[in-house]
Design a protein around this motif. Structure first.
Motif, short mmCIF file in Angstrom:
data_model
loop_
_atom_site.label_atom_id
_atom_site.label_comp_id
_atom_site.label_asym_id
_atom_site.label_seq_id
_atom_site.Cartn_x
_atom_site.Cartn_y
_atom_site.Cartn_z
N VAL A 161 45.37 29.98 59.00
CA VAL A 161 46.37 29.94 58.45
C VAL A 161 46.95 28.36 58.22
N THR A 162 46.49 27.49 59.27
CA THR A 162 46.65 25.96 59.18
C THR A 162 45.68 25.32 58.29
N LEU A 163 44.46 26.00 58.15
CA LEU A 163 43.63 25.58 57.12
C LEU A 163 43.82 25.88 55.89
N ILE A 164 44.53 26.79 55.67
CA ILE A 164 44.84 27.29 54.05
C ILE A 164 46.23 26.41 53.73
N ALA A 165 47.20 26.40 54.61
CA ALA A 165 48.47 25.96 54.39
C ALA A 165 48.96 24.97 55.51
N GLY A 166 48.10 24.12 55.85
CA GLY A 166 48.48 23.21 57.08
C GLY A 166 49.06 21.94 56.47
N HIS A 167 49.76 22.08 55.33
CA HIS A 167 50.31 20.64 55.00
C HIS A 167 51.85 20.77 54.79
N GLU A 168 52.51 19.75 55.05
CA GLU A 168 54.11 20.05 55.21
C GLU A 168 54.83 20.53 54.01
N ASP A 169 53.97 20.42 52.63
CA ASP A 169 54.51 20.89 51.62
C ASP A 169 54.15 22.27 51.16
N GLN A 170 53.47 22.95 51.96
CA GLN A 170 53.14 24.22 52.17
C GLN A 170 53.72 25.16 53.17
N ARG A 171 54.72 24.68 53.85
CA ARG A 171 55.34 25.27 54.91
C ARG A 171 55.74 26.81 54.86
N GLU A 172 56.21 27.03 53.50
CA GLU A 172 56.68 28.21 53.34
C GLU A 172 55.32 29.23 53.25
N LEU A 173 54.41 28.91 52.34
CA LEU A 173 53.20 29.58 52.39
C LEU A 173 52.71 30.03 53.75
N ALA A 174 52.87 29.00 54.72
CA ALA A 174 52.35 29.05 56.03
C ALA A 174 53.15 30.12 56.88
N SER A 175 54.55 29.97 56.48
CA SER A 175 55.35 31.05 57.32
C SER A 175 55.08 32.46 56.58
N ARG A 176 54.82 32.49 55.65
CA ARG A 176 54.51 33.94 55.05
C ARG A 176 53.33 34.38 55.63
N LEU A 177 52.04 33.69 55.63
CA LEU A 177 50.92 33.93 55.98
C LEU A 177 51.04 34.16 57.58
N LEU A 178 51.81 33.63 58.25
CA LEU A 178 51.95 33.93 59.91
C LEU A 178 52.83 35.37 59.97
N ASP A 179 53.74 35.50 59.04
CA ASP A 179 54.45 36.70 59.13
C ASP A 179 53.43 37.88 59.12
N LEU A 180 52.37 37.70 58.14
CA LEU A 180 51.53 38.63 57.75
C LEU A 180 50.52 38.86 59.30
N VAL A 181 50.28 37.77 59.81
CA VAL A 181 49.35 37.72 61.07
C VAL A 181 50.15 38.56 62.11
N VAL A 182 51.26 38.40 62.34
CA VAL A 182 52.18 39.02 63.37
C VAL A 182 52.30 40.40 62.84
N ALA A 183 52.33 40.79 61.61
CA ALA A 183 52.49 42.05 61.20
C ALA A 183 51.11 42.97 61.63
N GLY A 184 50.19 42.31 61.37
CA GLY A 184 48.74 42.94 61.80
C GLY A 184 48.63 43.14 63.08
N LEU A 185 49.31 42.49 64.10
CA LEU A 185 49.28 42.69 65.56
C LEU A 185 50.10 43.89 65.97
N ARG A 186 51.15 44.38 65.07
CA ARG A 186 51.89 45.50 65.50
C ARG A 186 51.18 46.64 65.51
N PRO A 187 51.52 47.62 66.52
CA PRO A 187 50.90 48.83 66.83
C PRO A 187 51.14 49.74 65.56
N CYS A 188 50.12 50.43 65.26
CA CYS A 188 50.13 51.27 64.02
C CYS A 188 50.92 52.89 64.32
#
Length: 188
Positions: A161-188
């Motif tokens: 995520v930080t490679l894709i959106a690891g710039h201060e002006d891309q914090r919103e994108l980074a947050s959305r991607l982190l939400d996806l990462v954590v969602a992928g860790l939830r039990p099915c």
């Protein structure tokens, strides 16, 4: 680095902590070539105080890297005490993005330092891996995240995520991607 393993006087430790915090902010904003005089000024110390503790720029970069790594790893326990484990991991992931912004600011200086300081890279990875493992274990025990995902995989995903959106002006994108990462860790 000049750290001899001896503990510092309280005022010297306070000065060092302020220098490292100011350096992290400056490196994140302007890179490792930022003015050491400006770092000292932001920390509220004289340039001689900075040089007494960190005689070379590389010493300050290394100490900042170590300090930020330890701060990030240590924050896992605080977050777990304050939040449910899955929310703690999500908040920690945001802090990881901040950490990487600081690390990216030191990007030109770090490869040489990491090559010269044997074990520094491994030590840093181990600290971060242990922090992630602690949060994953707590979340798995709470039933909020899967138990079958290795900490290394989570670290790589957050790092991606930080490679894709690891710039201060891309914090919103980074947050959305982190939400996806954590969602992928939830039990099915």
């Amino acid at each position: 680095m000049t750290n001899t393993g001896r503990s510092l006087r309280a005022d010297a430790q306070e000065n060092q902590d302020r220098i490292l915090e100011a350096a992290a902010r400056a490196f994140s904003r302007q890179g490792a070539d930022t003015s050491l005089k400006a770092i000292a000024k932001e920390a509220g110390v004289g340039i001689a105080t900075l040089y007494r503790r960190f005689p070379a720029r590389e010493d300050l970069v290394e100490a900042t890297y170590r300090s930020e790594t330890e701060r990030l790893a240590g924050s896992a326990a605080d977050l777990l005490a304050e939040r449910p484990p899955d929310a703690a991991l999500r908040a920690w992931a945001e802090r990881f993005v901040d950490y990487m912004l600081t690390k990216n600011g030191m990007a030109e200086a770090l490869p040489g330092i990491l090559a010269a300081r044997e074990g520094l890279r491994t030590h840093s990875r181990d600290l971060l891996r242990a922090a992630i493992e602690r949060m994953l274990t707590a979340a798995a025990e709470a039933g909020t995240l899967r138990a079958d995902v290795p900490a290394d995989d989570v670290m790589m995903a957050i790092g991606g995520v930080t490679l894709i959106a690891g710039h201060e002006d891309q914090r919103e994108l980074a947050s959305r991607l982190l939400d996806l990462v954590v969602a992928g860790l939830r039990p099915c």
